[in-house]
Structure formats: C-alpha cells, structure tokens
Design an enzyme around this catalytic site. Structure first.
Site, PDB file in Angstrom:
ATOM      1  N   PHE A 245       5.299   3.821   7.130  1.00  0.00           N
ATOM      2  CA  PHE A 245       4.216   5.334   6.932  1.00  0.00           C
ATOM      3  C   PHE A 245       5.000   5.673   7.829  1.00  0.00           C
ATOM      4  O   PHE A 245       4.412   6.727   7.738  1.00  0.00           O
ATOM      5  CB  PHE A 245       3.112   4.726   7.588  1.00  0.00           C
ATOM      6  CG  PHE A 245       2.133   3.472   6.850  1.00  0.00           C
ATOM      7  CD1 PHE A 245       2.020   2.981   6.093  1.00  0.00           C
ATOM      8  CD2 PHE A 245       1.693   2.195   8.501  1.00  0.00           C
ATOM      9  CE1 PHE A 245       1.960   1.983   5.360  1.00  0.00           C
ATOM     10  CE2 PHE A 245       1.847   0.826   7.901  1.00  0.00           C
ATOM     11  CZ  PHE A 245       1.346   0.575   6.393  1.00  0.00           C
ATOM     12  N   ILE A 470       9.778  -1.735   3.170  1.00  0.00           N
ATOM     13  CA  ILE A 470       8.247  -1.444   3.998  1.00  0.00           C
ATOM     14  C   ILE A 470       7.352  -2.393   3.108  1.00  0.00           C
ATOM     15  O   ILE A 470       5.916  -1.860   4.090  1.00  0.00           O
ATOM     16  CB  ILE A 470       8.428  -0.026   4.778  1.00  0.00           C
ATOM     17  CG1 ILE A 470       7.859   0.887   3.642  1.00  0.00           C
ATOM     18  CG2 ILE A 470       9.815   0.251   5.820  1.00  0.00           C
ATOM     19  CD1 ILE A 470       7.788   2.077   4.973  1.00  0.00           C
ATOM     20  N   THR A 472       6.597  -2.087   0.398  1.00  0.00           N
ATOM     21  CA  THR A 472       6.707  -0.676  -1.334  1.00  0.00           C
ATOM     22  C   THR A 472       7.200  -1.689  -2.358  1.00  0.00           C
ATOM     23  O   THR A 472       6.760  -0.943  -3.428  1.00  0.00           O
ATOM     24  CB  THR A 472       7.553   0.547  -0.882  1.00  0.00           C
ATOM     25  OG1 THR A 472       8.994   0.150  -0.454  1.00  0.00           O
ATOM     26  CG2 THR A 472       6.997   1.705   0.116  1.00  0.00           C
ATOM     27  N   ILE A 634       5.902   4.334 -14.909  1.00  0.00           N
ATOM     28  CA  ILE A 634       5.469   3.276 -13.831  1.00  0.00           C
ATOM     29  C   ILE A 634       6.365   1.927 -13.918  1.00  0.00           C
ATOM     30  O   ILE A 634       6.600   1.021 -15.233  1.00  0.00           O
ATOM     31  CB  ILE A 634       4.015   2.761 -13.856  1.00  0.00           C
ATOM     32  CG1 ILE A 634       3.317   3.638 -13.781  1.00  0.00           C
ATOM     33  CG2 ILE A 634       3.879   1.805 -13.276  1.00  0.00           C
ATOM     34  CD1 ILE A 634       3.440   4.758 -12.485  1.00  0.00           C
ATOM     35  N   LYS A 638       1.841  -3.497 -11.146  1.00  0.00           N
ATOM     36  CA  LYS A 638       0.854  -4.971 -10.193  1.00  0.00           C
ATOM     37  C   LYS A 638       0.979  -3.808  -8.729  1.00  0.00           C
ATOM     38  O   LYS A 638      -0.087  -3.885  -7.874  1.00  0.00           O
ATOM     39  CB  LYS A 638       1.250  -5.755 -10.197  1.00  0.00           C
ATOM     40  CG  LYS A 638       0.927  -7.087  -9.377  1.00  0.00           C
ATOM     41  CD  LYS A 638       1.202  -8.200  -9.423  1.00  0.00           C
ATOM     42  CE  LYS A 638       0.515  -9.096 -10.000  1.00  0.00           C
ATOM     43  NZ  LYS A 638       0.913 -10.538 -10.463  1.00  0.00           N
ATOM     44  N   LYS A 706       8.287   9.090 -10.261  1.00  0.00           N
ATOM     45  CA  LYS A 706       8.770   9.589  -9.150  1.00  0.00           C
ATOM     46  C   LYS A 706       8.279   9.183  -7.870  1.00  0.00           C
ATOM     47  O   LYS A 706       8.039  10.729  -7.415  1.00  0.00           O
ATOM     48  CB  LYS A 706       6.990  10.572  -9.882  1.00  0.00           C
ATOM     49  CG  LYS A 706       7.066  12.164 -11.161  1.00  0.00           C
ATOM     50  CD  LYS A 706       6.825  12.534 -11.188  1.00  0.00           C
ATOM     51  CE  LYS A 706       7.092  12.935 -12.531  1.00  0.00           C
ATOM     52  NZ  LYS A 706       5.744  14.864 -12.940  1.00  0.00           N
ATOM     53  N   GLY A 709       4.691   6.134  -3.124  1.00  0.00           N
ATOM     54  CA  GLY A 709       3.982   5.787  -1.026  1.00  0.00           C
ATOM     55  C   GLY A 709       3.008   6.817  -1.106  1.00  0.00           C
ATOM     56  O   GLY A 709       2.639   6.245  -0.008  1.00  0.00           O
ATOM     57  N   GLU A 710       2.707   8.229  -1.424  1.00  0.00           N
ATOM     58  CA  GLU A 710       2.507   8.966  -0.570  1.00  0.00           C
ATOM     59  C   GLU A 710       1.027   9.229  -1.282  1.00  0.00           C
ATOM     60  O   GLU A 710       0.274  10.207  -1.445  1.00  0.00           O
ATOM     61  CB  GLU A 710       3.172   9.770  -0.355  1.00  0.00           C
ATOM     62  CG  GLU A 710       4.862  10.398   0.374  1.00  0.00           C
ATOM     63  CD  GLU A 710       4.692   9.642   1.055  1.00  0.00           C
ATOM     64  OE1 GLU A 710       5.100   9.875   2.076  1.00  0.00           O
ATOM     65  OE2 GLU A 710       5.687   9.073   1.439  1.00  0.00           O
TER      66      GLU A 710
END
Ligand code: FES
Ligand code: FES
Lengths: 743, 175
Positions: A245, A470, A472, A634, A638, A706, A709-710
């Site tokens: 993170f 990590i 992701t 995307i 999943k 795009k 993760g955040e």
C-alpha cells in the site's frame, strides 16, 4: 480464440497463495543463516550516550551487536541513500551516529544463531540517552508551516496551481458559502506481512536478497550505492509481497541492517521487523485543511479555496497532492490553493494508498455536500451543475471522463432516488439511517518500462519484467496481455516479476503498473511476434514469403494469413528452426508524451454509502455501499473488482477507525499494534458493490487502462461522512468518525 | 519498544538460556523430531525450524490470525502457543489441508471467488474457516462475518472471503 483481456480469469498465482506455497521475503533459507533483531530508540530526540552491549555479547549464540560505534564505514553522500521514491532532503541513514531523530529509530541490531536468542539478547542491551526537547504535534506547530522544498519528486507531484480569478472577492459576494476545517491524524500502512529481508551471502561475497519491496530494482540500487557494490553483485528477489500500500516504495531499514550484518559477518542474515516496528517508518501524514466554497443560488460554484498543512520529518520534505483536486473536478473561475509543511521530530511520511487524494478529496467533497444541504439541492445535481470536461488547473480536456455515467449508474444501483434529503429523516428501529455520496478522482499515468518475451523450445511463452505484484493482480493481467498479443492459450504463458535481474520496471505505485508494465509486455510480445514472423518467412515453402507484417495475425499459437486462415505456421514449428534455442526479444515502452500532454488524464468514481448510527452509543456501521468507477478498459473484472472492494474497505476503515495515536509527551505512537490500531475486520464490512462503467480511452496508453489501485478509496471517506451527516445532522470534519464525536 | 533490565538482573539472566529438549510434533500426519527450547512458539517452530512457511506471522501477538492452524481440529493462533505444549496433538497447517494432488474445497472456493489479494492472510483465513466449519456454529452470513473477524485481511478481501466460505458451507447469499 476469444481474447483473454476483459475476462474474469482467476489469478494465475491463486493456487500458490491458497496452498501456502507462495513465498514471501522472510520465507527463504540459507545454510547457517543468522537472525537479526532490531532495537528501537525509546526517545524521540537527543543523543545516545552509551550502548551497553556486553551482556548481550556474552550470551551463547549471539554473534555480534551492531551499533553506530562499530558499523563499517559506508557511502558518504546523501545521493547514495536516495531511492526512487525519496523526497527532497537528506535520507535517513540507520546507525549513522549517536543522534536520535525520532522515536522508534533503529539504533542497534543484535545478530544471533536463532531468532529466540537474538530477541532475548536484545532485552539485555541497555541504552543511555541524553534527551532533547521534541516537537511532534502538528496542531501546535502550524505557525511553523512553510513551502515544501522542490526536488526530483516534484516532477511527478505537481505543486498547487497558481490562483485564478479573485477568490476573496468572489467568496465574499457568494450568497451561499461553506467553510470547514478538516483534520485527520497519522495513519500507518500496516500490510499483513511485516517488513523483512533475507540476505543470502554467496561464496564470492555476492548477495541474493529476498526483500519486501514494491520494486526489486529500487532495493538493488539502494544496496549497491550505499554499500558501494557493483550492481551485478546484488540481486534482489521479491516474487510475492504480503501487501504494501505504498510502504514498499522505499527500501525500509531492515534491508540496510541485514545487508550490513551479512557483509560484516560473511554469513546469510534475516532481519524481520515486529508489528510494533511497523510504526517506526513512513506513514500517511497528519494534515490540517481548510476548504471554502462560494456559490450562487442556482448552485454554480464560483469560488473555491483549499489550504492544507501537512507534517514532514526534520530531514526530508515529503509532500503530496492534497489541494489541486478541486481544480480538476469543478470549473470555478475564482480559486486559490496552498500547501505547506511543518517539519516535526518524526520519521518522513510515505505514500500511502491514494496519497494526498484521499486526504484532499474527502475534505472537498464534504464541503460540497454541505453546500448542497445549504442550497437545498440534491448532492448529485449540484455536482452535475458544476461538471467539467476540462482540468482547469492544466486547462486541458480530459482524455475521457465518464463520471456522469458513474453518478447515473451508481445512483440507480443504490436506489438514491428514494432518499429523503432531510437529515435525521430515515430510521431503522432505533438506529438512524443516512445515505451519502461523493466523487473520487485519481491520476491516470504511465511511465517507461521494459519487458522480455521468450518463446521456449517447447512453444511456451515466457514474459518477464522487474515489476511487483503486491496483491494487485499484476501476474494475472500481464499473462492475459501476453497471451492475447501472441494469440497463445493462457496455460502456455508464464509471466514472472520481482527480480532485479529482469528488464527494468519502475516501482509499483500510483496505480500506474497496468498501464506502464502492461504496455511494455505488449510491445515486447509484438517485437517477438515480428521476429517469429521473419523467421517463418524464411522457412521452406513459407506461406508468408510475400506477406507483410500487416497481412498476418496470431491465434491458437499460430501465425496466420488474414486473408487465408489455412495459411498458418505454428509457433512451435518456427522455434524448432532455431537450432534448439529459444527465441527472445526485449523491448521498452515509452509513454506517447506528445499526444498525452494535450490531455488531462484521470480515473473517476462515484461512491454511495448507507450508514446506520446508533443514537445512544454513537456507533456507525456501513450497511451497504456502491462504487461506480470510470477506469478505462477493465483487463480482468474479477481482480479489478477486488481492487475496488479493497479500496472501499480502506475508505470505510479510514473514515471510521484508523488513527495512529501519539503521546506527544514521549513523541511515540502508543497504539502500535493491531489490537489498538484499528483496521476494518470482517464484521465491519457488509454489502459492497462495484460497477465499472464503459469508458474508452485511446490516449492514456495503448491498452486504454487507467489503473484501479487507488480510486476505490478516494471517494469513500466523504461518502461515509456525508451519510453520517444525513443520518445524524452532525457534520464531522475530523477523521476517523469515532463514537465520541457523535455523542 | 525494547525492554531494558537493570545490570544485576542481566548478570543473573545471561548464563541461563533455556535448555533445548527433544520434542515430537505431529504435523499434517507426519511426525517431526526437533530439539527446541521451551520458548519457541509453535509458529516459529513451523516456520523457522520446519520451513513450513505457509503459516504466516502478522503480529506475533494473537491480534491478526495470520498464524491460524488447526490443533486437533480446533483453530488456534500458533503465535500464542509454545511448541512444547503440543506434543500430543495433531496439527494441521495449510500445507496439509488438501487431499493429495488436489485442493481442499475452501482452497478452490478462495481461488474461484478471488478471496484474497496479496495472499498473506490467506492460509490463516482458510485454516480458520475449516475451524469455523468444525465448530458448527455459523448459520448465516452475519455469523460468518462475526466468527471470521479474528482474521484480519488488510487487502480488504472480506466480501469475497465470506462468499467463498458461504458457498462451501451451503449458506444462502442473503441469509
Ligand atoms: S501472528 Fe499470530 S495472531 Fe498475528
Ligand atoms: S489478502 Fe492481503 S491481507 Fe488478506
């Protein structure tokens, strides 16, 4: 063959993870490996006057105790200690001298034959200090705020844009105004895996290091520069990372200590931190913000001001983008943004999931909600009224922006239309029910990266890049991209990462890995494809003798003529012509800056939250939440859903639970464990739903992705706070919203 | 942070390291003979002495559940248990859950539902879920949420973890 991109493929590393076979940094072994135990400073500022190591050294099994007094001489200049995520300043150097810069600073490493002996011996070391006065409270030091120093890091993190128009005048004149001060204290990343490095000392003095990191090359560079070792003598391996993170964006001090001990003792060494020590390095900085909005009666936001003061250490200027977001979300003509820092006697803060974004956007979005309330306007309507297709800071159009669709689909799924706008108007038995929503935004960026693609003699495709996964889903999406690019069945494709020997990729952060490494994987596979095509042309009776590259395509592990599907050559056959050797290509992908600079590029979301608040106890529960995301293409619904869900859980956790509490008398975090630093547990999380709206973007990168993760976290804290306001009529601007604030 | 002891106490303690002793642990049906001091936790015995690193350390304090293993079918935090105390027990770790060449139904469900991200809490979640099923108390989704709350997942995979367990337990999605 139907493409794998866009399909819900189960993680390719899934079986390794559920069977315990996935190995993390502290899970490798070497013959005669030693264990190091770190001793942390008990004071926040001052000097070590003496470290009594005799008792520890006498203990059978203790090999050495390293302190600033007996460490070897190391690199002299600051620049050698700079890692890829180092902010401007002078990086912390463990065991540098007797100076104490913060509480918890590593001051001694005890090395012993077993973990237990090292741990016990550490209790026998006594440290004498001379204490100085320390300053650790941001709120008492706001008068010291100053502008951040600029450095290389400012290239990626732009400073606040210049003021536009005349904020003061426009705000003054606005018939509807809101102003609020927003505060949140320090938060710590606390990935489940604690930081660890296993340093294997090879016969020739070379090091193989298993490190917890978001970038194996970053750790390699750090070790080689600090210890003055050639790159080729340092190999860093990190195939699995137990969450990070952001905490793995900089090498942590256990890496330094383990390498130092291994080199001095010429033996393999493992150093793992304790959970308490996970509170002794980077963190999300406490920040104080003021947000003011001025609007006309029809809801047009004319004036926006956003000021923030964050904390940093005395030795580095960590900064993040907190105040710029309003200029990206709302087209107000009169704006003023400022961002300043207060240096304190703590460790340097560090990027933590959506750094800056999940600090600034929630403050802004709570005030937008407040404004909607004052105007008597629906919060979505107000946002639509102030919708922009341009980033006003850069004065550039968005490469794509389907936020409108996020509002529409999110509201529909959530059932927003039946909301009674009146606070305290909805109940479920004796609990108050509240519905809130907020916008989220994060940059969509791409960096340069390299990858290698190899067709093995068995006809398998092996692709490598020194990036990280990590959690992701990097392994999986890269496998999908590689399989599609060369038309291979996914079972025949292997993607590997996390090894500094592999082609260079940047640190995995900022939601840019899918775009950055994904593009590199694509160009490497294309380069390999071209090479294979040329080889196929030279084969006897080649159907491609007169064909051009544009005339063929790849499917089912074959090259085929577009015009004649029967004219095909299998990849296995081609590699068979290579004299028993694999065929490989390495390629670099660079962002198309010329095109990209004409556009602003961002991922957007709309978060909807329902809370139930117990009036007697002040307890808040998020009973359901929907997040609609406009995130470009995307790659894997999943793993993408898991990323957004994870972000939503973080948002709930941040809004209601997370806070590192410091006792300023000692300058030390007191709740430095998982029982007292609360993170969301299973029972805190109920129904979460994710929508990906269609969004096509041909500018952001060749894949049109795009990064996710955040974005899942950014909208949530304000949506929760706004729901709490709707439930209770109380506007809580200090996070986390703990029960004491509602009573 | 560290504990400092007075010099006199240190003199007393320094020579008295605990004696190692022969112990026998039955793990995943295999008997292992080890020389361990009594202060070695079951978690460290598994990870550092037997190299069974599937069991994870997330706190070493009984606060996260990453180290969950099954002892005689019951889920426990192996970091809060000394290895010498479990000589007469059957210990099952993540490495021993699956039948040969296959996966335990929970392992399959975790993969299917993407009930993880980084995977670090996962062995503990799965062992804990086996323990939960053995206990036979969970009847609803809310029961699962409550009774799995000793296993933290910082990646926030909870909704998918619940989906995976629910499916294996045949509990309806909206119960
Ligand atoms: S390691 Fe045992 S509960 Fe955390
Ligand atoms: S999957 Fe990462 S902590 Fe649970």
């Amino acid at each position: 063959m139907t493409p794998y991109i866009g399909k819900s493929i189960s993680r390719v590393d899934g079986v390794a993870k559920v069977t315990g076979k996935a190995k993390y940094a502290a899970e490798y072994f070497a013959p005669d490996m030693l264990y190091g135990w770190v001793i942390s400073s008990a004071i926040a500022k001052g000097k070590i006057t003496r470290i009594h190591t005799e008792a520890a050294l006498q203990l059978p099994g203790v090999v050495q105790v390293f302190t600033h007094e007996n460490r070897p001489s190391l690199a002299w200049f600051d620049v050698n200690y700079k890692d890829q995520d180092a902010p401007p300043g002078s990086p912390f150097r463990p065991l540098r001298d007797a100076t104490i810069l913060y509480s918890g600073q590593p001051i001694t490493l005890v090395v012993a034959e077993t973990l237990e002996v090292a741990r016990f011996a550490a209790t026998l070391v006594q440290v004498d200090y001379e204490e100085d006065d320390h300053e650790t409270a941001l709120e008492h030091n706001l008068h010291r705020a100053r502008e951040p120093k600029s450095g290389v890091a400012s290239l990626l993190k732009s400073p606040p844009p210049k003021p536009r128009g005349d904020f003061e005048k426009a705000f003054e004149a606005a018939p509807f105004q809101t102003t609020g001060q927003h505060i949140h204290s320090v938060e710590h990343h606390n990935p489940m895996e604690m930081f660890a490095s296993t340093v294997v000392y090879e016969k020739d003095g070379k090091l193989t290091i298993y490190d917890k990191t978001q970038g194996a090359p970053n750790s390699q560079m750090y070790v080689s520069q600090v210890f003055n070792m050639p790159f080729s003598d340092v190999r860093v391996i990190s195939p699995y990372v137990g969450g990070a993170f952001g905490s793995g964006l900089r090498p942590q001090y256990q890496l330094f200590l383990a390498v130092l001990a291994a080199r001095e003792l010429k033996r393999s060494v493992r150093v793992s931190l304790t959970r308490q020590q996970m509170f002794t390095f980077g963190h999300r900085p406490a920040t104080v913000q003021n947000v003011s909005l001025g609007a006309t009666a029809d809801g047009t936001i004319d004036a926006i001001r956003h000021d923030a003061i964050g904390e940093t250490s005395r030795f580095e200027d960590y900064f993040e983008i907190v105040v710029n977001w309003a200029g990206m979300l709302y087209p107000a003509p009169h704006v003023k943004f400022t961002y300043n820092l207060v240096p304190l006697d703590t460790f340097t803060p560090l990027d933590m999931r959506a750094p800056g974004g999940v600090t600034g956007v929630p403050a802004l979005e709570m005030e937008v909600d407040e404004l909607a309330h004052k105007l008597g306007m629906d919060p979505i309507e107000l946002r639509l009224k102030n919708y922009t297709e341009r980033d006003m800071n850069e004065d550039l159009p968005y490469s794509s922006k389907e936020l409108r669709e996020c509002f529409r689909q999110g509201a529909e799924r959530f059932g927003w239309a039946s909301r009674n706008p009146e606070p305290r108007s909805m109940r479920n038995g004796h609990t108050l029910v509240g519905w809130g929503m907020a916008t989220g935004i994060w940059d969509a960026t791409q960096g340069p990266a390299r990858a290698e693609a190899v067709l093995t003699v068995n006809g398998k495709l092996r692709v490598t890049s020194a990036t990280a996964d990590i959690g992701t889903g990097t392994y999986t999406i890269m496998t999908q991209i590689a399989a599609d690019t060369l038309g291979m069945p996914i079972e025949d494709v292997i993607f590997r990462l996390g090894d500094s020997n592999m082609p260079l990729a940047p640190i995995e952060g900022g939601s840019w890995t899918a775009a950055t490494v994904g593009s590199a994987v694509k160009v490497a596979c294309e380069a390999l494809g071209k090479k294979l095509f040329k080889m196929a042309q030279k084969m006897k009776d080649s159907p491609f003798a007169d064909a051009k590259w544009e005339d063929v395509w790849f499917s089912d592990a074959h090259i085929l003529l577009k015009t004649n599907p029967y004219a095909a050559v299998s990849l296995l056959e081609i590699v068979g012509q290579n004299g028993g050797r694999a065929v490989s290509e390495t390629a670099t992908s660079l962002p198309n800056m010329l095109e990209q600079r004409k556009y602003a590029r961002a991922v957007h979301s709309a978060a909807f939250v329902e809370v139930e608040v117990d009036e007697d106890f002040g307890t808040v529960r998020v009973t359901r939440a929907v997040t609609a995301v406009a995130g470009g293409r995307i790659l894997n619904p999943k793993t993408a859903r898991s990323q957004i869900i994870g972000g939503m859980v973080w948002g709930i956790s941040k809004a209601l639970e997370e806070e590192s509490v410091m006792d300023h008398q000692f300058g030390r975090f007191m709740n430095h464990n998982l029982a007292e630093y609360h993170v969301a547990v299973n029972a805190d999380i109920q129904d979460l739903d994710v929508i990906f709206v269609d969004e096509t973007d041909t500018i952001v990168n060749p894949l049109g992705v795009k990064g996710l993760g955040e974005i899942g976290i950014v909208g949530m804290p304000a949506a929760v706070a706004n729901a709490v306001f709707h439930a209770t009529g109380k506007r809580i601007r200090s996070l986390p919203i703990t029960l004491d604030k509602l009573l | 942070m560290q504990t400092t002891l007075s010099p006199e106490t240190r003199a007393d303690l320094a020579p008295s390291l605990p004696q190692k002793q022969a112990i026998k642990l039955t793990i995943n049906g295999t008997v292992h003979h080890l020389e361990l001091a009594p202060w070695t936790t079951l978690l460290d015995a598994l990870r550092e002495y037997l190299h069974l690193t599937g069991t994870k350390k997330g706190c070493d304090h009984g606060q996260c559940g990453a180290c969950t293993v099954l002892v005689d079918g019951k889920r426990i935090n192996s970091c809060l248990t000394l290895a010498v105390m479990k000589e007469d027990s059957d210990i099952t770790t993540i490495e021993g859950l699956a039948a040969e060449n296959g996966l335990h139904p929970l392992q399959t469900a975790f993969v299917e539902h993407d009930a993880y991200q980084c995977g670090y809490c996962t062995p503990g979640q799965i062992c804990s879920a086996v323990g939960l099923m053995n206990e036979g108390q969970a009847k609803t989704i809310d029961d699962i949420r409550e009774l799995m709350s000793g296993n933290l997942c910082r990646c926030g995979a909870y909704p998918h973890i619940v989906d995976a367990i629910r499916e294996v337990m045949h509990i309806e999605p909206k119960s």
